[in-house]
Scaffold this motif. Sequence first.
Motif: not given
Length: 265
Positions: A131-134, A141-143, A156-158, A203-204
Amino acid sequence: MAGSTTAERGERQQRSSGPPPPVRRFGQRHVRRIIVSAVALVFLGSGAFWLLYGSDLVRVERVSVSGTRVLTPAQVRGAAEVPLGEQLISVDTETIEARLAKTLPRIDTVDVVRSWPDGIALKVTERTPVLLVHKGGKFIEVDDEGVRFATVSRAPKGVPALELAISRTGSTAASLRRFGEDRLVREAVRVAGALPASVAHATRSVKVRSYDDISLELTDGRTVDWGSSEKNAEKSRTLTALMKAEPGARHFDVGVPTAPASSGS
């Protein structure tokens, strides 16, 4: 009788002055072998000690890096600070591992291995963002464990975005007070990690309103009400079947996986 007695005495004297018994000679040879072996071991041990701790043949001259994807080998080598020129046996591999984990949070695991006779191998596994937090024009970036490990300028794409639509007032405030923001982020991560591959790639964003109100927005505009992160595997299977059965639907609800629903066309 006297002659016979004298002969017997002579025979006994001859036996007593002859060579030692075989058992005694064997014992002496065994002792000599032990002494020779011990001396040889001392020399071998001294040679091995010198080779490991005194010889220039086993000093660190090269550092190899493998497993990187986003990081560069140069970044890893720089952060590792492997002491070049030090005896290979003396290198503290655990200290290097701890230093890398602290300096480069993108590293999930690393093995520091002695590569005889003169190398250190750094085997890296990087964290993968789910997941990404804007935030502030950049992306955190979150793992898959909920660890926020890196901030990048380009998404990152996807990798879907995480939207925390949590209100500190109203009905969702109780969920925030009970679980806290970090726990809600981990719940979103669990959902993202459980999605079917076809859905995950499409998933966006993953939106979190409360513990039991997590939803998805797909790249083609379709939406999915997922609910909580409980029964993730069952919900994943249900969503896959529902999308196949209703390919024209625009909204899917698998919050109760035994009673899914779809709508729109």
